[in-house]
Design an enzyme around this catalytic site. Structure first.
Site, PDB file in Angstrom:
ATOM      1  CE  LYS A 181      11.801  -1.863  -4.749  1.00 53.05           C
ATOM      2  NZ  LYS A 181      11.549  -2.894  -5.569  1.00 53.05           N
ATOM      3  CG  HIS A 203      13.290 -12.014 -38.676  1.00 51.15           C
ATOM      4  ND1 HIS A 203      12.961 -12.211 -39.856  1.00 51.15           N
ATOM      5  CD2 HIS A 203      12.113 -12.433 -37.831  1.00 51.15           C
ATOM      6  CE1 HIS A 203      11.761 -12.442 -40.045  1.00 51.15           C
ATOM      7  NE2 HIS A 203      11.214 -12.751 -38.854  1.00 51.15           N
ATOM      8  CE  LYS A 208      13.405  -8.669 -11.702  1.00 49.85           C
ATOM      9  NZ  LYS A 208      12.289  -7.927 -11.890  1.00 49.85           N
ATOM     10  CD  GLU A 268      10.087  -8.543 -14.276  1.00 49.25           C
ATOM     11  OE1 GLU A 268      10.538  -7.785 -14.963  1.00 49.25           O
ATOM     12  OE2 GLU A 268      10.162  -8.530 -13.018  1.00 49.25           O
ATOM     13  CD1 TRP A 304       1.637  -1.301   2.398  1.00 50.18           C
ATOM     14  CD2 TRP A 304       3.548  -0.146   2.305  1.00 50.18           C
ATOM     15  NE1 TRP A 304       2.049  -1.221   0.983  1.00 50.18           N
ATOM     16  CE2 TRP A 304       3.045  -0.599   1.060  1.00 50.18           C
ATOM     17  CE3 TRP A 304       4.852   0.502   2.509  1.00 50.18           C
ATOM     18  CZ2 TRP A 304       4.107  -0.116  -0.017  1.00 50.18           C
ATOM     19  CZ3 TRP A 304       5.347   0.866   1.575  1.00 50.18           C
ATOM     20  CH2 TRP A 304       5.051   0.547   0.060  1.00 50.18           C
ATOM     21  CG  ASN A 318      -0.641  -6.507   8.941  1.00 48.72           C
ATOM     22  OD1 ASN A 318      -0.658  -6.118   7.711  1.00 48.72           O
ATOM     23  ND2 ASN A 318       0.189  -7.664   9.129  1.00 48.72           N
ATOM     24  N   GLY A 319      -3.913  -5.753   7.800  1.00 51.45           N
ATOM     25  CA  GLY A 319      -4.811  -6.363   6.916  1.00 51.45           C
ATOM     26  C   GLY A 319      -5.574  -5.479   6.113  1.00 51.45           C
ATOM     27  CD  GLU A 357      16.214  -5.520 -11.743  1.00 55.15           C
ATOM     28  OE1 GLU A 357      15.689  -6.642 -11.752  1.00 55.15           O
ATOM     29  OE2 GLU A 357      16.108  -4.419 -11.181  1.00 55.15           O
ATOM     30  CB  CYS A 417       0.547  -2.347   9.225  1.00 58.39           C
ATOM     31  SG  CYS A 417      -0.399  -1.484   7.944  1.00 58.39           S
ATOM     32  NE  ARG A 467       4.670  -6.897   9.489  1.00 56.50           N
ATOM     33  CZ  ARG A 467       4.630  -8.098   8.984  1.00 56.50           C
ATOM     34  NH1 ARG A 467       5.567  -8.994   8.852  1.00 56.50           N
ATOM     35  NH2 ARG A 467       3.387  -8.429   8.611  1.00 56.50           N
TER      36      ARG A 467
HETATM   37  O1  M6R Z   1       8.780   2.253  -9.109  1.00 49.31           O
HETATM   38  P1  M6R Z   1       8.665   1.915 -10.486  1.00 49.31           P
HETATM   39  O2  M6R Z   1       7.775   0.436 -10.624  1.00 49.31           O
HETATM   40  O3  M6R Z   1       8.058   2.844 -11.080  1.00 49.31           O
HETATM   41  O4  M6R Z   1      10.081   1.289 -10.961  1.00 49.31           O
HETATM   42  C1  M6R Z   1      10.253   1.097 -12.429  1.00 49.31           C
HETATM   43  C2  M6R Z   1      11.531   0.535 -12.547  1.00 49.31           C
HETATM   44  O5  M6R Z   1      12.652   1.362 -11.931  1.00 49.31           O
HETATM   45  C3  M6R Z   1      11.596  -0.991 -11.562  1.00 49.31           C
HETATM   46  O6  M6R Z   1      10.545  -1.835 -12.180  1.00 49.31           O
HETATM   47  C4  M6R Z   1      12.961  -1.341 -12.063  1.00 49.31           C
HETATM   48  O7  M6R Z   1      13.079  -2.127 -13.307  1.00 49.31           O
HETATM   49  C5  M6R Z   1      12.998  -2.862 -11.189  1.00 49.31           C
HETATM   50  N1  M6R Z   1      14.396  -2.691 -10.314  1.00 49.31           N
HETATM   51  C6  M6R Z   1      13.135  -4.115 -11.773  1.00 49.31           C
HETATM   52  O8  M6R Z   1      13.199  -5.053 -10.993  1.00 49.31           O
END
Ligand code: M6R
Length: 612
Positions: free
Chosen positions: A607, A508, A489, A485, A75, A101-102, A492, A2, A27
């Site tokens: 996002k 394969h 990254k 993952e 938050w 905050n905490g 993306e 927060c 925040r």
């Molecule tokens: O908000 P969510 O975790 O449901 O979002 C899922 C995906 O859209 C999200 O993880 C996306 O793949 C990220 N941008 C990955 O870094």
């Protein structure tokens, strides 16, 4: 996470607090509030759910003036976003106000104690208990100083607090234990804030309050003491950051800031849930019961993107410790499957935002099929939390960067905690095993810190390889999801074509692509699949692929045949995904930086994906 702001001086505090809150909104932004003393010396608290604009609207009609005040942007961690749950919180008599905050770990037991003594608590927050505990202490002790000494003895958890008293209109109090708090020293005015961002326009002279310290702040002086009451001579520092830099805590991008936050955040995830003495995990608010755990015959984990990969790792973790058969599916696929599910089937949805359209559609479908819905979510009050039967909050704080980092790590952490809870409840995990896992788990934050402190080889790899356009990421077992993952990254944020494979699959088909222009990231940390991985990677070497190994420091084998090694400290194989993903986050970050990409807002992405 927060945001706290406080002001004491000669000017009207209200616009200063609002301006400060605007700088702190990153925040947390589900609700906000301020407390000031009005013309008659009464404590006035105004709080609103929603963005700061809602609070500004409410305040504009009131024309408040005050030389001192506190502000907070929230938050949510305990209790959904609402006017009542927003900060500041007051005691029964309305004579003091607290912003926090905490997390107060023992808030439930304090709440019960206070209720027995006749206190009326109106919110669901952990923060409100602080105001009432202080009220109770002050009944017997008129010295604020002594009251703080007693207060900190009663509170367990992490906190940065701003406190003001009606009877003392010229003094603000600040207390720190585990959550950040800065004091700004202006000309005949002082400030407190969660970070320096809201202070920069007003002053560059600051004192960083340390853990176990509290401060008494007036317009012209500031005294700092430790929790035992000794005076502390604090260093006054000069901040040279630009405003935008300050919001990111001095980091160039939110993604890097969020990567760096991970060790601290993990400790928050453990807080109040891990019981090391009993080698157990307890979920207080989350509506998970041991009885239910024993009744689960089959589990579907669903999610999208990073959350799906966390779910995939969750499958390995839960299968290892709980004996529950687990299937993982992409939410966008699960929602259209033809499924006949027995009553013992549960669905576990993973999501940072709690608003992802496919994930929501999937849990609605699963509900129709009669499944109980459990979710692992970051955003309190999001749609997914409201539609789930039980929720485990990841407590990662707001994730601003589109590329998920800290949310992933906290989602994995939730799976480890859940595996102990379910594993013990189902009799599948022995006490020794639980003790071993938890003891190793609490060492993870300092091991992550080690990776963050030794990132020269990661930067060097990023420099060497950032212009390559095609990548493979290979892992096996617990680290197959880590490879997925890591590749995501890279895709993306640096727009490279990066594919992840379970290393045993390479022969394969995909191995046909390997030549000297194809860098391969190989996750080679110690464990049951280590030797299998070595054989798979040898096949890449034989085809002249460039190999970058993620390996443990004492590994004498790997360095003999790979091109580059990035070291991560050793841990249990089961926990290694928590460490192995860190260099992959950093590698993607630095490669994107060298390629000049817009890291926090990659092209074509959002996002939160609220459309199908
Ligand atoms: O908000 P969510 O975790 O449901 O979002 C899922 C995906 O859209 C999200 O993880 C996306 O793949 C990220 N941008 C990955 O870094």
């Amino acid at each position: 996470m927060c945001g706290i702001i406080g002001y004491v001086g000669k000017q009207n505090a209200v616009p200063i607090l609002l301006e400060g809150l605007a700088r702190l909104e990153y925040r947390g932004y589900d609700s906000s509030g301020i407390s000031v003393l009005n013309g008659k010396g009464n404590l006035h608290v105004i709080k609103k759910i929603g963005k700061l604009a809602e609070l500004e609207k409410a305040l504009s009609a009131l024309h408040l003036r005050s030389k001192m005040g506190l502000g907070h942007t929230r938050w949510a961690t305990h209790g959904q976003p609402s006017d009542l749950n927003a900060h500041p919180h007051t005691d029964c008599t309305g004579t003091l106000a607290v912003v926090h905050n905490g997390i107060i770990e023992n808030f439930q037991e304090l709440r019960e104690e206070l209720s027995e003594k006749g206190h009326r608590l109106v919110s669901q927050t952990d923060t409100e208990v602080i105001a009432h505990v202080l009220e109770e202490i002050l009944k017997e002790n008129s010295s604020v100083e002594k009251a703080f000494e007693s207060l900190v003895k009663k509170l367990r958890g992490t906190y940065a607090l701003g406190i003001m008293f009606k009877k003392d209109p010229q003094t603000l109090y600040a207390v720190r234990n585990g959550s950040p708090l800065v004091i700004g020293l202006g000309k005949r005015e002082c400030f407190i804030a969660s970070d320096v961002a809201p202070l920069l326009k007003r002053t560059r002279k600051v004192i960083y309050l340390k853990d176990h310290q509290w401060a008494m702040i007036r317009s012209d002086r500031c005294g700092v003491k430790n929790f035992s009451g000794q005076k502390i001579k604090s260093k006054v520092e000069h901040v040279s950051w630009r405003l935008e830099e300050a919001e990111r805590g001095g980091f160039e991008k939110f993604m890097l800031k969020e990567i760096y936050e991970q060790p601290e955040i993990l400790k928050n995830v453990w807080l109040g849930r891990m019981d090391l003495k009993k080698s157990d995990v307890r979920f207080g608010q989350e509506m998970l019961s041991s009885r239910e755990a024993r009744g689960i015959e089959r589990l579907f984990i669903i999610g999208c993107g990073t959350a799906y990969y966390a779910g995939l790792c969750g499958k390995y973790i839960l299968e290892r410790y709980t004996g529950i058969p687990v299937e993982v599916d992409l939410a966008s696929e699960f929602r259209y499957r033809t499924l006949k599910l027995s009553p013992g089937t549960a669905v576990l949805a993973v999501s940072q935002s709690g608003e992802t359209a496919d994930t929501l559609a999937s849990i609605r479908r699963a509900k129709e099929l009669g499944c109980r819905i459990i979710s692992i979510v970051n955003v309190v009050g999001s749609t997914l939390t409201r539609e789930s039967d039980a929720v485990i909050y990841t407590q990662a704080g707001p994730e601003i960067s589109v590329a998920s980092t800290k949310a992933y790590l906290t989602q994995l952490s939730a799976f480890y905690l859940l595996s102990v809870f379910w594993g013990r409840a189902r009799g599948e995990m022995s006490l020794m095993e639980a003790r071993h896992l938890l003891t190793e788990l609490i060492k993870i934050p300092e091991k992550i810190q080690w990776v963050l402190d030794h990132q020269d080889p990661i930067k060097a790899c990023a420099r060497k390889y950032y212009s390559y356009r095609n990548w493979f990421y290979l892992g096996r077992g617990f680290n197959y999801p880590t490879a997925l993952e890591g590749a995501l990254k890279n895709k993306e944020v640096s727009y490279s074509h990066a594919e992840a494979y379970a290393a045993g699959e390479m022969k394969h088909g995909p191995i046909a692509l390997i030549d000297r222009n194809f860098p391969v990231i190989a996750i080679l940390s110690q464990g049951g699949v280590y030797e299998k991985m070595i054989s798979n990677i040898k096949e890449i070497e034989a085809r002249r692929g460039k190999i970058i190994a993620i390996a443990n420091p004492n590994d004498k084998v790997v360095s003999k045949f790979v091109n580059d090694v990035i070291e991560v400290p050793e841990t249990l194989e089961e926990l290694s995904p928590l460490l192995n993903v860190i260099p992959l986050q950093l590698l993607a970050y630095y490669m994107a930086l060298y390629r000049g990409c817009d890291i926090d807002r990659p092209r074509n992405l959002a996002k939160s994906v609220t459309v199908e």
